[in-house]
Scaffold this active site. Structure first.
Site, PDB file in Angstrom:
ATOM      1  CG  ASP A 169      -6.955   3.919   2.108  1.00 52.64           C
ATOM      2  OD1 ASP A 169      -7.987   3.552   1.488  1.00 52.64           O
ATOM      3  OD2 ASP A 169      -6.721   5.114   2.358  1.00 52.64           O
ATOM      4  CE  LYS A 197      -2.301   3.367   2.477  1.00 53.45           C
ATOM      5  NZ  LYS A 197      -1.832   4.350   3.487  1.00 53.45           N
TER       6      LYS A 197
END
Length: 227
Positions: A151, A133
């Protein structure tokens, strides 16, 4: 008996068109969407994204000016101990682990990349303390490649919209990348983040003012909250 793996089917032309329409509507509703973190260079971006885990962007932006002033480059971080960073980031969650990650990543950048943040996803993910991420967010905001980082906001919005049934961020990312044209991944990522923060809120989604309500099956949203 081992669990059977879920068969992943290629999305249909209809599902791709619906996904593009979702992104179009969100973009019309939020034309000024951009990353909320404040940074001046590649390293500041990377540090800010590491600090943003389980912290608000507002909190990160309050902490980073003094941190960036004290540590202007990778060499400065690399020469520090993790605990040297604590006074600057103590207001943020998990600050000890974040300090450790920042110093370790900076040492790798200084030693292996000439002090410059690498601009490929593989190299970014190879840095200590940098996961998929974080690497994806840094990559898209450097303008160095295409990614659709996931996220908590992106994952929640995607599931409620019926774009994925997955919980694992990597699997969600693959589903979204299959539905949205590659050149729009970065913008779609930021649109989903903003939409998740402002409208499709975890506990109380504001469906009545949602730009994509007509396209949303509201999966996982209790009937009492669909208003």
């Amino acid at each position: 008996m081992p669990a059977r793996s879920r068969t992943r089917r290629a999305p249909t032309a209809r599902s791709r068109a619906r996904s593009v329409e979702i992104v179009d509507r969100l973009e019309r509703a939020m034309p000024d969407v951009k990353i909320a973190l404040e940074f001046q260079d590649d390293l500041q971006l990377l540090v800010s994204v590491i600090l943003s885990a389980q912290s608000t962007d507002v909190g990160v932006n309050r902490a980073t000016p003094a941190l960036f002033g004290r540590y202007p480059d990778a060499a400065a971080y690399a020469a520090a101990r993790p605990e040297d960073l604590w006074p600057y980031i103590r207001s943020l969650g998990l600050y000890r682990n974040k300090a450790k990650a920042i110093v370790a990543a900076a040492r790798a950048i200084a030693e292996e990349h000439g002090g410059r943040v690498p601009r490929t996803r593989e190299a970014l993910e190879a840095l200590p303390g940098v996961g998929p991420k974080t690497a994806g967010v840094v990559l898209v905001h450097l303008g160095a490649g295409h990614a659709f980082p996931v996220d908590t906001h992106v994952g929640r919005v995607a599931r409620r919209l019926g774009l994925t049934r997955e919980e694992d961020p990597d699997r969600v990312e693959r589903d979204l990348e299959a539905l949205v044209p590659e050149e729009r991944w970065a913008k779609a990522h930021q649109l989903f983040v903003w939409h998740g923060r402002r409208t499709c809120i975890a506990r109380a989604p504001a469906c009545s003012r949602c730009a994509v309500e007509a396209l949303c099956p509201k999966r996982g949203v209790p009937p009492s909250l669909r208003r």
